[in-house]
Design an enzyme around this catalytic site. Sequence first.
Site, short mmCIF file in Angstrom:
data_model
loop_
_atom_site.label_atom_id
_atom_site.label_comp_id
_atom_site.label_asym_id
_atom_site.label_seq_id
_atom_site.Cartn_x
_atom_site.Cartn_y
_atom_site.Cartn_z
N GLU A 39 -1.94 -8.96 -0.86
CA GLU A 39 -2.34 -7.58 -1.12
C GLU A 39 -1.12 -6.80 -1.62
O GLU A 39 -0.98 -6.56 -2.81
CB GLU A 39 -2.94 -6.97 0.14
CG GLU A 39 -3.60 -5.63 -0.15
CD GLU A 39 -4.73 -5.30 0.80
OE1 GLU A 39 -4.97 -6.05 1.75
OE2 GLU A 39 -5.38 -4.25 0.58
N GLU A 49 -0.62 -3.47 11.70
CA GLU A 49 -1.69 -2.78 10.96
C GLU A 49 -2.75 -2.22 11.91
O GLU A 49 -3.27 -1.14 11.70
CB GLU A 49 -2.35 -3.80 10.01
CG GLU A 49 -3.55 -3.28 9.24
CD GLU A 49 -4.07 -4.30 8.24
OE1 GLU A 49 -3.85 -5.51 8.46
OE2 GLU A 49 -4.67 -3.88 7.23
C1 BGC Z 1 -4.93 -1.95 3.24
C2 BGC Z 1 -4.73 -0.58 3.83
C3 BGC Z 1 -5.44 0.38 2.94
C4 BGC Z 1 -6.87 0.05 3.10
C5 BGC Z 1 -7.82 0.99 2.45
C6 BGC Z 1 -6.38 -2.26 3.34
O1 BGC Z 1 -6.70 -3.50 2.85
O2 BGC Z 1 -4.15 -2.90 3.85
O3 BGC Z 1 -3.57 -0.32 4.40
O4 BGC Z 1 -5.12 1.70 3.09
O5 BGC Z 1 -7.16 -1.28 2.75
O6 BGC Z 1 -8.86 1.11 3.25
#
Ligand code: BGC
Length: 762
Positions: free
Chosen positions: A361, A637
């Site tokens: 990501e 996270e």
């Molecule tokens: C990310 C987040 C991001 C989010 C949006 C995720 O996959 O890791 O940090 O803000 O998606 O909803």
Amino acid sequence: MSHAPVFHGSWIGSTSVGSPFWGVPAPYVRKSFVLDRPIQKAFLSVTALGLYECEINGRKVGDMTLSPGWTNYHKRVYFQTHDVTDLLQIGDNAIGAILGDGWYCGFVALQPRQSYGDRPQFLAQLEVTMAEGEVFIVVTDESWKTVASPVLQNDLLAGETYDARLEKSGWSAAGFADGDWQSVEVFQHPKLMVEKSPAPPVRRIGEIQPVATIEKSASSSGGLAIIDFGQNFSGRVRLTVRGSRGQTIKLRFAEVLNPDGTLYTENLRAARVTDYYTCKSSEEEVWEPRFTFHGFRYVEISGIKKGQSFQILGVVLHSDMPVTGRFRCSHPLLNQLQQNIVWGQKSNFLDVPTDCPQRDERLGWTGDAQVFIRTACFNMNVRGFFHKWMQDLRDAQRPNGAVPAIAPDCDSVQNIEEGGPAWADATIICPWTIYLCYGDVQILADHYDSMKRFLEFVTLNRCKNNIRSHPDLNKFGGFGDWLALDGSGNEGGTARDLIGTAFYAYDTEIMSRIATVLGREEDVQHFTHLHGRIVEAFRRRFVTPDGLMAGGTQTTYVLALHFGLIPEAARASAAKELVRDIERRGFHLATGFVGTPYLLEVLGKNGYLDIAYKLLEQETFPSWLFPIKNGATTIWERWDGWTPEKGFQDKDMNSFNHYAYGAVGAWMYGVVAGLDLDPEQPGYQHIRFQPRPGGSITWAEASLQTARGEASIRWEINEGVFRSSVKVPVGTTATYYPPLESESPVVLKAGFHDLSWPLVAG
Ligand code: BGC
């Protein structure tokens, strides 16, 4: 010295092209030239679509890595200029570069490779001023030669593969025989801007020695060990090995281990995150990949034979931002929390503020950046870094004014047209924060029109009766209170239209202040009125006269109180409702990305400092200290990334290095230690010292390198007396607000001051 060339050459590269699924070897490109007289000065200006490392006469140019960084390459790329005077010589010279795939044509944004283009392209211009002043120029053109390098494959997400047997010793030196190299391919000039970057470059910022090596098995055929660096970070490893020619060593990376001691790699999703090195001899060899980075604490090494010696060193990479802030206090776990926040920042400020550095990501999510920016400004000087990212965001803005979820923009399914509440609003919140922290009016001026266009878009397309993300509109309502614990999915339990309208109100409030700073009187009127109407609409829809709120989640109350959306008379009862929910959960938070940054602030400002400290010092799940009690060295996270009862959370979204919840750092600096800015005199022209001691904390200290010098505070409580020492930098003034609000504030001039108060009102 700054040097801004007009590039006269062409974009060049290899004739070999990879596929959307696999790359080709990184190409070398080179050219020889003669300098027949003494030289005065020489500058090399250079960039790539992809990544580059340059050499002149066998010596590396500069100490940057992963240059030129990530931008939307359809619109813009940055160049770097290096003083290379010392690398040149009278007579034969050579310049060369190795080109990596990087964000340009490697895997990016959960897409197949080649998002922006099919292979790296290179643009360089060497300007040599001779002793008599005449200028000699070498540019990239069809006269350059190319060949495959030993970097057989390189990718930011997949890793790097290097076969040292294929090295071409002296490839960038004068006199190297490049007769069997091919002519480069010359590309059509891409229609994009080539500019000087406002951001600091990415560099190797530090090295980490392993703290432990766990031998898993050692056989004559393979051998395997896991190395623990004791710290989760972004970067790569430098391998020193004495192997045998043709022996391949494999390196895999992970943030955490499975209960059986193996690497936990499921959360990396599709990212391969594996490096391979093939030895060329039985001598000691040293290798560090150049065109990849990983987010990891553990490395698994295999391919080592019994008795073979090897060493591994961690190399920390991030944008080279000066450290500006320090925070410490009497609570060891809070000191670890501060460390984890700083490591989260290092790991995710690699040219772009990313959500995470490990899985497939690693994107510039707007919401995450907005949430964390205030804390980031304490820890490091991020002014240039955010100037660059704001440009990325502006480049990503849609023609209709919408601001997407991710910048730099990339053709990703994830980069939906509009980021929605608390994500897209980064476009207003981030420049405003940079202005407050650095007194930087320029960033406001640069982005003002784009902010206005964004708000117009929201008003016209996302609002009904001043309610943003109104359910009747049936459009994307945003990511909610992302990862809050009070809903059934990832979006948490707070209503999207409530979050949307709260941020809409906040945006207009900020915009009227920005318009004031920029002297746009008419806009001040416009945004002030709009703000008033939004507040009314918010109250009508979400707040009862008694201060009870629809939905009633913690984030609901936090946003309403923080953004001034509750009528004065109802504030106390609204704050009580918030506390009631916290108490009901046994003094635990339930907030997600959106509510968490303001939670403690709201409690402290509404008479519940004691509850704020209870949450800050809470060690059981969910809390900031729970991950630390479980060994975290960065911010997770999710509050429940791992729990003893359930083990790892959903592997599809379980990063152990996301900075969002680290936003609590600003409260530790500003309220626990008590060092903060004054929004009326931004850039710390006037400093507010306002420590609010609480919980079990008996002393705290913070310092901050401001543009005018270092400001600092230290306080301690001893036998009921609160003693404090502060430093006010030259050219600034400060006000000290004593911990007992019954005591009057003290105005301080530049210099050192010792102050003390009894803690019981007398
Ligand atoms: C990310 C987040 C991001 C989010 C949006 C995720 O996959 O890791 O940090 O803000 O998606 O909803």
